[in-house]
Design an enzyme around this catalytic site. Structure first.
Site, PDB file in Angstrom:
ATOM      1  N   SER A  89       0.851  -1.193   0.000  1.00 37.70           N
ATOM      2  CA  SER A  89       0.000   0.000   0.000  1.00 37.70           C
ATOM      3  C   SER A  89       0.891   1.249   0.000  1.00 37.70           C
ATOM      4  O   SER A  89       1.797   1.369   0.804  1.00 37.70           O
ATOM      5  CB  SER A  89      -0.896  -0.011   1.240  1.00 37.70           C
ATOM      6  OG  SER A  89      -1.695   1.130   1.271  1.00 37.70           O
ATOM      7  N   GLY A  90       0.638   2.153  -0.938  1.00 38.25           N
ATOM      8  CA  GLY A  90       1.452   3.368  -1.044  1.00 38.25           C
ATOM      9  C   GLY A  90       2.607   3.244  -2.009  1.00 38.25           C
ATOM     10  O   GLY A  90       3.370   4.188  -2.192  1.00 38.25           O
ATOM     11  N   THR A 126      -2.145   1.856  -7.892  1.00 35.97           N
ATOM     12  CA  THR A 126      -3.327   2.493  -8.487  1.00 35.97           C
ATOM     13  C   THR A 126      -2.912   3.539  -9.510  1.00 35.97           C
ATOM     14  O   THR A 126      -3.496   3.634 -10.591  1.00 35.97           O
ATOM     15  CB  THR A 126      -4.190   3.138  -7.374  1.00 35.97           C
ATOM     16  OG1 THR A 126      -4.548   2.126  -6.425  1.00 35.97           O
ATOM     17  CG2 THR A 126      -5.442   3.759  -7.942  1.00 35.97           C
ATOM     18  N   ASN A 139      -0.892   4.949   3.407  1.00 33.86           N
ATOM     19  CA  ASN A 139      -1.246   5.511   2.113  1.00 33.86           C
ATOM     20  C   ASN A 139      -2.555   6.281   2.261  1.00 33.86           C
ATOM     21  O   ASN A 139      -3.508   5.771   2.835  1.00 33.86           O
ATOM     22  CB  ASN A 139      -1.398   4.360   1.109  1.00 33.86           C
ATOM     23  CG  ASN A 139      -1.724   4.850  -0.293  1.00 33.86           C
ATOM     24  OD1 ASN A 139      -1.712   6.043  -0.561  1.00 33.86           O
ATOM     25  ND2 ASN A 139      -2.021   3.938  -1.184  1.00 33.86           N
ATOM     26  N   SER A 147      -5.433   4.345  -0.310  1.00 30.12           N
ATOM     27  CA  SER A 147      -5.138   2.909  -0.380  1.00 30.12           C
ATOM     28  C   SER A 147      -6.348   2.128  -0.904  1.00 30.12           C
ATOM     29  O   SER A 147      -7.465   2.286  -0.422  1.00 30.12           O
ATOM     30  CB  SER A 147      -4.774   2.400   1.026  1.00 30.12           C
ATOM     31  OG  SER A 147      -4.602   1.003   1.001  1.00 30.12           O
ATOM     32  N   SER A 148      -6.122   1.290  -1.939  1.00 32.99           N
ATOM     33  CA  SER A 148      -7.192   0.426  -2.454  1.00 32.99           C
ATOM     34  C   SER A 148      -7.461  -0.659  -1.434  1.00 32.99           C
ATOM     35  O   SER A 148      -6.577  -1.428  -1.087  1.00 32.99           O
ATOM     36  CB  SER A 148      -6.777  -0.210  -3.780  1.00 32.99           C
ATOM     37  OG  SER A 148      -6.543   0.768  -4.752  1.00 32.99           O
ATOM     38  N   GLY A 189      -0.311  -6.215  -2.483  1.00 33.97           N
ATOM     39  CA  GLY A 189       0.914  -6.992  -2.360  1.00 33.97           C
ATOM     40  C   GLY A 189       0.962  -7.700  -1.016  1.00 33.97           C
ATOM     41  O   GLY A 189       0.062  -7.589  -0.188  1.00 33.97           O
ATOM     42  N   GLU A 236       1.404  -8.482   2.657  1.00 39.48           N
ATOM     43  CA  GLU A 236       1.230  -7.560   3.785  1.00 39.48           C
ATOM     44  C   GLU A 236       1.725  -8.185   5.080  1.00 39.48           C
ATOM     45  O   GLU A 236       1.345  -9.305   5.418  1.00 39.48           O
ATOM     46  CB  GLU A 236      -0.248  -7.172   3.956  1.00 39.48           C
ATOM     47  CG  GLU A 236      -0.667  -6.079   3.016  1.00 39.48           C
ATOM     48  CD  GLU A 236      -1.978  -5.407   3.417  1.00 39.48           C
ATOM     49  OE1 GLU A 236      -2.400  -4.509   2.677  1.00 39.48           O
ATOM     50  OE2 GLU A 236      -2.567  -5.768   4.454  1.00 39.48           O
TER      51      GLU A 236
END
Length: 991
Positions: A118-119, A123, A168, A171-172, A395, A397
């Site tokens: 994330s970050g 995206t 992030n 973040s998605s 990804g 985590e």
């Protein structure tokens, strides 16, 4: 085209000359390809030069720059359009264009897998690829609508599926696979989106420093007054329970008002009707109203709703009958002997039901939204299409606390890593066979053993989790953990505290289990696994939603569900099945890969955090991929391109070679001195095994090029001749004479100015005490300037520093004003520098002062001692106690000594303070529960004996007054007062 190939193809090889400064463009060309340090060093060199992209073969590694770079312009897009993959520096556009060109030429399907933390920029990468296709693909006026819908589907899905997290701001919180459909001309004509595992738990709970999904804040910030009034909402997000748990409703980096405008524009282009939008925002508002419903306990211990304001709004917005909805939230329908019985819920179960319905409504609405977008993107033409799929997925985590969501995400990454290695090996093998080079089997870590541990039927973790969710009797997270130990305890990649050795046991809690993934160890907390996997709604709540007058709700909750008595699939099984389907989709397509890396946690441009990046390189499997890609040959190039670049190194091939390119390359490498083990000649390409061989060739080429240039320069110098030299000498003498005259005139002018200035300041000093006039103005101004400059270096450092530089008489009034401004600034700076934790400390100390100041011994000594958030952590409590008070947020735990009211026998206990109650705990038992609403008073002596008496009424629920002795009496009483909101009932008595 040949000129472009000839000049462009030199890029990768030409860039090797600067490899010491900017690294290599392809990690395959690293000499120490097995060294993680060499990998990071190459990545760092490139990042520091703003070269954020690097290849590993055809895989692209992207490092988030956290700044705008001028590499995404339309001219850049046109530069990469239709160019061979390695002709230009590594770029996102090269990956996108290569997939598009191969799809058009070979008429097959492709996918681009984008993964990372994330970050890391996943995206943004998918957006850039969509923009590239929007600009570079052929189009017509009719196709422009499809193109706009493809692009504008992103802000809608981001609004409903993205949120601010600690890592992030955008973040998605779901996985997304988008197919872009192309016709036979290569024009985009449609699309289709699949979503995976939306994080529904975020709707009802957010960690500190995080937000709920963007759409809630966008609606409140950007929605017009009439809309909010119709929805029963206020503009202030602090009014809504579901929006304030993270304590950061406002974020400076997010413009919710502007994002709202983009989403509203997107709705109109994606073909949403006004009725759709009205019903959609009605659902969003209903979720906020649900969060504000509060339950109280009646005399029978059953949950009731006293304030019906929120439920009236929900009834209006969802079109549900008010009394039925209220009954559904406080009762559960149970089937008993073919009869349906309504069973009242207690307060905890009512809150659980409320949160469950909020999660179900939001989760299914998100699925409806994706389907609605798919409807607008669907291509009605039945002719065959080719597609390029974009997979933007979470990804690997590893958080401080890893729960059910991380378990599913990491299982997904295991499957994708397996796919990546298998497809890379397959592509390598096919190229070797095509070129007639013998294939040598490559050893690699096969993570099928870990995938089987998770997904195997009847034996895997998901099957065991489902069994616990479905079996009769009371199943808990602890019983699930025990079942895991029983069934997979002997697996080499699974460990718990009970199964671990003495050294490992210290790092695993009683409620944790650890999996040894391909990328490393991850410890998961089993608490919440069953609840999140079940994700069930009470039948009567589902009936209310199925009969809703809101058309979206009716689409989401079908009446046929009520007739189906079969238990729905669990969340983990649904995710496993959808992941299996995704893998099948990907296996049928040609792959491209983008791995995104986050360079630092603070989003700072130019900062390269080695520890953080090493962690991501490991979890993205980049070293393993590089090892597989380098197991054979590091460099391969078509004969024509290799000969065109290096022909100057051999007399037989320079300046022109007239035979077949393969023979020319063979003659060239023999002249250079390649050894047999350093290369292989294929049918159309030369394969070079070691990067150092290519580096030596490139260095020789560069030396040869500079030698030719220096010879040309030498010839040019001799051509100038003596006449030109004499002409230059005369011009130089004339120029020198002019320059010396100019310097002399400048020095004389400077001396005159100095004399005038000194006179003026002497005169000013003589008249310094007169009012400001032309005679003393410059001197006074200079005195003021020197005082202010000196004052700048002697300002007070803090609010307690009362020193101040003595001013000249003409500046006394100004100096006093500056002193006041300076002190105000220091005070303001001090107040702004207070952390949130420090403010809480000071607030607590204020309460302590109000209660104890001048009344109790030891108070003055306690002033300098900061209060701790808690004396014991939640992990120190027995898991059974945590199960008993599940659902309540634990605020403070401290050891105490409890005295019996009869006999005053001392007993060691723990005092646990939650949001609503205080518990006196012994080991695994709750000895007494004190609800704050029943608290009559708190008494303590004025002595420093640590004794406190909590006064509660004596009835069938309470045992009467509680006598405790606590070492941290001021801290404990203060926190109890704040949580119970009863500072006024504390008494300090003598003796």
């Amino acid at each position: 085209k040949e000129e472009v190939d000839e000049n462009g193809d030199a890029n990768m090889e030409g860039a090797l000359i600067a490899r010491d400064k900017v690294g290599v463009q392809d990690f395959v060309l690293l000499d120490s390809h097995t060294s993680e340090a060499a990998f990071l060093n190459n990545l760092r060199k490139r990042y520091q030069e703003n070269l954020i992209y690097t290849y590993i073969g055809s895989l692209l590694v992207s490092v988030n720059p956290y700044q705008e770079l001028d590499i995404y312009t339309v001219s850049q897009m046109q530069l990469y359009r239709g160019v061979n993959f390695f002709e230009l520096p590594p770029h996102l556009y090269a990956i996108a264009d290569n997939a598009y060109r191969v799809m058009c030429n070979e008429y097959n399907n492709h996918f681009i897998l984008i993964s990372g933390e994330s970050g890391a920029g996943k995206t943004e990468a998918s957006k850039k690829i969509l923009q590239y296709y929007a600009v570079t693909c052929p189009t017509t006026e009719q196709l422009q609508t499809v193109r706009d819908r493809l692009l504008l589907s992103n802000p809608v899905l981001e609004a409903f599926g993205n949120a601010k997290t600690l890592r992030n701001d955008n973040s998605s919180r779901f996985g997304k696979y988008m197919d872009i459909q192309f016709d036979f001309k290569g024009a985009p004509v449609g699309g289709h989106i699949l979503s995976y595992l939306i994080e529904k738990s975020r709707v009802v709970h957010q960690n500190h420093g995080e937000r709920n999904f963007h759409i809630f804040y966008q609606l409140l910030e950007g929605g017009d007054k009439d809309l909010l009034c119709w929805l029963g909402l206020e503009r202030n997000p602090q009014k809504y329970t579901y929006l304030i748990q993270g304590r950061c409703a406002k974020v400076f980096s997010i413009n919710d008002k502007n994002d709202w405008k983009i989403v509203r524009k997107a709705f109109s282009i994606i073909d949403f009707t006004e009725k759709d939008i009205e019903h959609l925002f009605g659902i969003v508002a209903s979720v906020l109203h649900l969060g504000n419903i509060q339950f109280e306990e009646d005399s029978n211990g059953h949950a009731i709703i006293r304030d019906g304001t929120q439920i009236k709004w929900i009834s209006k917005l969802l079109g549900a009958h008010l009394s039925i909805l209220q009954e559904a939230l406080t009762h559960r329908k149970i089937e008993a002997r073919s009869e349906e019985v309504l069973s009242p819920l207690n307060v905890d179960l009512a809150f659980y039901a409320r949160d469950a319905v909020a999660k179900a409504i939001y989760g299914r609405t998100f699925t409806w939204l994706v389907n609605k977008i798919n409807g607008s993107l669907a291509n009605k033409d039945s002719t065959q299409k080719t597609v390029i799929g974009l997979l933007d997925i979470y990804g690997f985590e590893v958080l401080d606390t890893n729960s059910f969501e991380q378990f599913c995400i990491n299982y997904c990454n295991e499957k994708l890593q397996q796919l990546l290695i298998e497809m890379t090996l397959k592509a390598e093998q096919e190229e070797y066979e095509l070129e007639g080079i013998e294939w040598e089997p490559i050893p690699y870590f096969n993570n099928k053993i870990i995938c089987d541990l998770v997904e195997q039927k009847h034996k895997g973790i998901i099957s065991i989790l489902d069994e616990e969710c479905l079996r009769p009797g009371e199943a808990t997270d602890l019983s699930f953990l025990e079942k895991l130990e029983e069934k997979v305890g002997d697996h080499a990649h699974f460990v718990t505290r009970k199964l671990a050795d003495q050294k490992t046991r210290k790092s695993i809690d009683w409620v944790d289990f650890r999996l040894l993934h391909y990328a490393g160890e991850v410890t998961y907390c089993a608490v919440g696994f069953l609840e999140k996997n079940n994700d069930l709604l009470y039948r009567n709540l589902k009936e209310v939603l199925c009969n809703s007058k809101n058309s979206i709700m009716r689409d989401c909750f079908l009446l046929s569900e009520l007739d189906n008595r079969r238990r729905p699939e669990t969340v983990a099984t649904q995710f496993k099945n959808s992941l299996t389907s995704l893998i099948e989709i990907l296996m049928s397509k040609e792959p491209s890969y983008i791995r995104c890396i986050k360079p630092n946690e603070n989003k700072e441009p130019g900062k390269f955090d080695d520890f953080l990046i090493r962690h991501q390189v490991k979890y993205l499997g980049l070293m393993e991929h590089l090892r597989v890609r380098r197991a054979g040959f590091a460099y391969r190039r078509k004969y024509e391109l290799f000969l065109q670049r290096y022909k100057s190194l051999c007399p037989a091939t320079w300046p022109h070679w007239h035979g077949p390119a393969a023979e020319g390359v063979e003659r060239l490498i023999k002249h250079i001195g390649y050894k047999p083990e350093e290369y292989k000649l294929g049918r159309t390409k030369i394969f070079i095994r070691f990067p150092k061989t290519l580096f030596a060739t490139e260095d020789a080429f560069e030396y040869r090029k500079h030698l030719l240039i220096s010879r040309l320069q030498a010839k040019y110098k001799g051509f100038l001749g003596k006449r030109a030299y004499q002409k230059k000498r005369k011009a130089a003498i004339k120029l020198e004479a002019c320059w010396r005259g100019a310097l002399a005139r400048r020095a004389a002018k400077k001396r005159t100015w100095a004399v005038q200035t000194i006179r003026k300041f002497i005169n000013g000093f003589i008249n310094r005490k007169k009012p400001l006039c032309p005679e003393n103005r410059d001197f006074v101004r200079l005195s003021q300037y020197y005082y202010l400059m000196k004052l700048r270096d002697h300002l007070p450092k803090n609010v307690l520093d009362e020193s101040w530089l003595q001013p000249p008489s003409i500046l006394e009034e100004t100096s006093e004003m500056l002193r006041k401004i300076c002190m105000r600034n220091l005070v303001r700076k001090y107040c702004r520098g207070l952390t949130a934790e420090r403010k809480v400390q000071l607030q607590q100390k204020v309460v302590t002062s109000a209660v104890f100041s001048g009344k109790k011994e030891g108070y003055l000594e306690s002033l300098s001692q900061p209060f701790l958030e808690t004396r014991l952590k939640e992990n120190d409590l027995n898991p059974k106690v945590l199960q008993l008070i599940r659902g309540e947020n634990i605020k403070y735990v401290t050891p105490v000594i409890k005295y019996d009211r009869n006999g005053f026998k001392a007993r060691e206990r723990l005092l646990v303070l939650t949001q609503s109650s205080a518990y006196v705990v012994e080991m695994a038992k709750i000895k007494q529960k004190i609800e704050y609403s029943t608290l009559k008073g708190i008494s303590t002596s004025n002595l420093s004996d640590g004794i406190v008496v909590i006064h509660v009424p004596e009835d069938n629920k309470q045992k009467g007054d509680v006598i405790l002795q606590c070492e941290h009496i001021f801290e404990m009483v203060t926190k109890l007062c704040i949580l119970a909101n009863k500072q006024s009932v504390v008494k300090v008595v003598k003796g």
